[in-house]
Each structure stands twice: as C-alpha cells, then as structure tokens.
Design a protein around this motif. Structure first.
Motif, PDB file in Angstrom:
ATOM      1  N   GLY A   9      43.786  11.637  79.548  1.00  0.00           N
ATOM      2  CA  GLY A   9      43.028  11.905  80.765  1.00  0.00           C
ATOM      3  C   GLY A   9      43.906  12.231  81.949  1.00  0.00           C
ATOM      4  O   GLY A   9      43.417  12.695  82.982  1.00  0.00           O
ATOM      5  N   VAL A  34      39.466  12.262  74.682  1.00  0.00           N
ATOM      6  CA  VAL A  34      40.323  12.150  75.853  1.00  0.00           C
ATOM      7  C   VAL A  34      40.560  10.661  76.074  1.00  0.00           C
ATOM      8  O   VAL A  34      39.654   9.924  76.444  1.00  0.00           O
ATOM      9  CB  VAL A  34      39.703  12.822  77.092  1.00  0.00           C
ATOM     10  CG1 VAL A  34      40.607  12.640  78.302  1.00  0.00           C
ATOM     11  CG2 VAL A  34      39.450  14.299  76.824  1.00  0.00           C
ATOM     12  N   LEU A  93      38.395  13.383  83.648  1.00  0.00           N
ATOM     13  CA  LEU A  93      37.834  14.079  82.494  1.00  0.00           C
ATOM     14  C   LEU A  93      37.639  15.562  82.785  1.00  0.00           C
ATOM     15  O   LEU A  93      37.962  16.410  81.956  1.00  0.00           O
ATOM     16  CB  LEU A  93      36.514  13.444  82.057  1.00  0.00           C
ATOM     17  CG  LEU A  93      35.861  14.092  80.836  1.00  0.00           C
ATOM     18  CD1 LEU A  93      36.736  13.930  79.595  1.00  0.00           C
ATOM     19  CD2 LEU A  93      34.477  13.504  80.600  1.00  0.00           C
ATOM     20  N   VAL A 119      39.324  18.499  80.602  1.00  0.00           N
ATOM     21  CA  VAL A 119      38.517  19.500  79.888  1.00  0.00           C
ATOM     22  C   VAL A 119      38.955  20.908  80.275  1.00  0.00           C
ATOM     23  O   VAL A 119      39.099  21.782  79.420  1.00  0.00           O
ATOM     24  CB  VAL A 119      37.006  19.288  80.154  1.00  0.00           C
ATOM     25  CG1 VAL A 119      36.185  20.492  79.745  1.00  0.00           C
ATOM     26  CG2 VAL A 119      36.523  18.041  79.420  1.00  0.00           C
ATOM     27  N   GLN A 160      33.015  20.923  75.038  1.00  0.00           N
ATOM     28  CA  GLN A 160      31.780  20.338  75.542  1.00  0.00           C
ATOM     29  C   GLN A 160      31.854  18.811  75.494  1.00  0.00           C
ATOM     30  O   GLN A 160      31.879  18.234  74.413  1.00  0.00           O
ATOM     31  CB  GLN A 160      30.588  20.812  74.712  1.00  0.00           C
ATOM     32  CG  GLN A 160      29.273  20.211  75.139  1.00  0.00           C
ATOM     33  CD  GLN A 160      28.908  20.590  76.558  1.00  0.00           C
ATOM     34  OE1 GLN A 160      28.887  21.752  76.913  1.00  0.00           O
ATOM     35  NE2 GLN A 160      28.623  19.594  77.383  1.00  0.00           N
ATOM     36  N   PRO A 161      31.888  18.163  76.657  1.00  0.00           N
ATOM     37  CA  PRO A 161      31.870  16.695  76.658  1.00  0.00           C
ATOM     38  C   PRO A 161      30.560  16.151  76.077  1.00  0.00           C
ATOM     39  O   PRO A 161      29.484  16.647  76.372  1.00  0.00           O
ATOM     40  CB  PRO A 161      31.999  16.327  78.133  1.00  0.00           C
ATOM     41  CG  PRO A 161      32.609  17.527  78.779  1.00  0.00           C
ATOM     42  CD  PRO A 161      32.070  18.702  77.999  1.00  0.00           C
ATOM     43  N   PHE A 179      30.785  10.722  79.150  1.00  0.00           N
ATOM     44  CA  PHE A 179      31.452  10.698  80.451  1.00  0.00           C
ATOM     45  C   PHE A 179      31.867   9.269  80.773  1.00  0.00           C
ATOM     46  O   PHE A 179      31.170   8.321  80.406  1.00  0.00           O
ATOM     47  CB  PHE A 179      30.518  11.217  81.551  1.00  0.00           C
ATOM     48  CG  PHE A 179      30.459  12.706  81.626  1.00  0.00           C
ATOM     49  CD1 PHE A 179      31.242  13.399  82.529  1.00  0.00           C
ATOM     50  CD2 PHE A 179      29.635  13.412  80.766  1.00  0.00           C
ATOM     51  CE1 PHE A 179      31.200  14.785  82.581  1.00  0.00           C
ATOM     52  CE2 PHE A 179      29.583  14.798  80.808  1.00  0.00           C
ATOM     53  CZ  PHE A 179      30.373  15.483  81.722  1.00  0.00           C
ATOM     54  N   ASP A 203      26.932   8.033  76.798  1.00  0.00           N
ATOM     55  CA  ASP A 203      26.642   8.888  75.653  1.00  0.00           C
ATOM     56  C   ASP A 203      25.538   9.848  76.083  1.00  0.00           C
ATOM     57  O   ASP A 203      24.412   9.436  76.344  1.00  0.00           O
ATOM     58  CB  ASP A 203      26.191   8.006  74.485  1.00  0.00           C
ATOM     59  CG  ASP A 203      25.803   8.773  73.243  1.00  0.00           C
ATOM     60  OD1 ASP A 203      25.600   9.995  73.312  1.00  0.00           O
ATOM     61  OD2 ASP A 203      25.686   8.131  72.183  1.00  0.00           O
ATOM     62  N   ILE A 249      33.953  16.875  72.905  1.00  0.00           N
ATOM     63  CA  ILE A 249      34.956  15.959  73.445  1.00  0.00           C
ATOM     64  C   ILE A 249      34.281  14.642  73.797  1.00  0.00           C
ATOM     65  O   ILE A 249      33.264  14.613  74.484  1.00  0.00           O
ATOM     66  CB  ILE A 249      35.608  16.548  74.717  1.00  0.00           C
ATOM     67  CG1 ILE A 249      36.344  17.840  74.417  1.00  0.00           C
ATOM     68  CG2 ILE A 249      36.534  15.540  75.380  1.00  0.00           C
ATOM     69  CD1 ILE A 249      37.619  17.713  73.647  1.00  0.00           C
ATOM     70  N   LEU A 250      34.877  13.567  73.311  1.00  0.00           N
ATOM     71  CA  LEU A 250      34.486  12.217  73.708  1.00  0.00           C
ATOM     72  C   LEU A 250      35.594  11.670  74.595  1.00  0.00           C
ATOM     73  O   LEU A 250      36.663  12.274  74.697  1.00  0.00           O
ATOM     74  CB  LEU A 250      34.279  11.345  72.474  1.00  0.00           C
ATOM     75  CG  LEU A 250      33.094  11.794  71.614  1.00  0.00           C
ATOM     76  CD1 LEU A 250      33.295  11.398  70.171  1.00  0.00           C
ATOM     77  CD2 LEU A 250      31.821  11.204  72.170  1.00  0.00           C
ATOM     78  N   CYS A 251      35.363  10.532  75.213  1.00  0.00           N
ATOM     79  CA  CYS A 251      36.385   9.983  76.090  1.00  0.00           C
ATOM     80  C   CYS A 251      36.333   8.462  76.055  1.00  0.00           C
ATOM     81  O   CYS A 251      35.361   7.866  75.588  1.00  0.00           O
ATOM     82  CB  CYS A 251      36.200  10.489  77.517  1.00  0.00           C
ATOM     83  SG  CYS A 251      34.678   9.920  78.307  1.00  0.00           S
TER      84      CYS A 251
END
Length: 167
Positions: free
Chosen positions: A6, A32, A42, A46, A58-59, A62, A75, A151-153
């Motif tokens: 990040g 991330v 984030l 991205v 595409q996240p 968040f 989610d 993309i996850l974080c």
C-alpha cells in the motif's frame, strides 16, 4: 496471486513476474498489503498497479480506518465490513460516512463483472440487482477471461483482510 504494498505499489520483481503471467495467459488476482501503514493509500496503489501491468484493476475491498489505524476492510460484493475483535472475525454494517463513496465503487465493480457475462449484463441493464452468488460466479469467469485484475487489500501482519482473500 500478486502481492503489492500500500506504500510502494509495484516492486521490480513483480513487473518481471507479471510479464511471465502475461506470456502464459494465466488468470491473476492481487492483494495490496501493509494497509495498516499510515502512509498506505489504496487508490495510489491501484493507479501504480494499472500503469505498471497495463491491465484494468478493480478493487473488491476497501480499507476501513479509524483515524490512521486500519480496523477492517469493506467487502464490496457482500457489502459488509470484516474486522477482528479479540482475534475473532466480526462482520458489521458499512459506516454511513462511507456508504456514498463505496456505492460508486460497488456500481463500478458490478458493471465490470456484468460486462463479462451476457446473462448478467442483461439482468443488470434491466435494473435487477445481481445476487452475491451471481457476482461471485461472474467474478470467477472474468478472472479466468483475464478481463481485469481484482484487488483485495488488508494487512498480513494484523490479519485484516486475509480472511476475505482466502474466501
């Protein structure tokens, strides 16, 4: 699975590995990490990822912060916050202060997923809400088609967002 940070975004070794994935036409997702660092962002990550891999990103989630502290992840498909409370995974509602911003992000996600499946697109364009199951199924198909990189974080060190990644 590609791991990004990040704070720094994409490291040189990641660029080389991405080239191998592209040559082999393999599906990929990203995570991330280090979102618990107060300098993490984030949106910036991205942007750097998209510029580097030259593919839409595409996240799916968040970060949720209290001040500068990462306390959970949102989610977008399930529209829930996942956080840890005394080591246990807890799901809560999205705070009102984030609903407007996340509504736009979720709409973008649903549109990207629907674009990859004629049945989902038709249903979406008719104004019908897509179910979680339909979104997950469509997401899986989009990843296999390599239409975009989801993309996850979160934070591996704090174990925030990791459960969502594993799911």
């Amino acid at each position: 699975l590609f791991l990004f940070t990040g704070t720094e975004g994409v490291k040189p070794e990641t660029e080389r590995l991405w080239g191998m994935v592209e040559e082999s036409a393999l599906p990929a997702i990203g995570f991330v990490n280090q979102m618990d660092d107060e300098n993490s962002d984030l949106g910036r990550a991205v942007t750097i990822i998209e510029k580097t891999i030259q593919k839409p990103v595409q996240p799916l989630a968040f970060p949720l912060r209290r001040g500068k502290e990462l306390i959970g992840v949102v989610d977008l498909i399930r529209q829930k916050v996942s956080s840890l409370n005394n080591g246990k995974l807890v799901e809560t509602e999205i705070p009102d202060s984030m609903k407007s911003e996340l509504s736009r992000a979720r709409t973008q996600l649903v549109e990207r997923i629907a674009e990859n499946n004629d049945d989902l697109l038709e249903k979406y364009l008719s104004g019908t809400e897509l179910s979680e199951e339909e979104l997950h199924r469509g997401l899986r198909a989009a990843v296999h088609k390599r239409s975009f990189v989801p993309i996850l974080c979160g934070s591996g060190q704090s174990d925030i967002g990791v459960h969502l990644l594993l799911d």
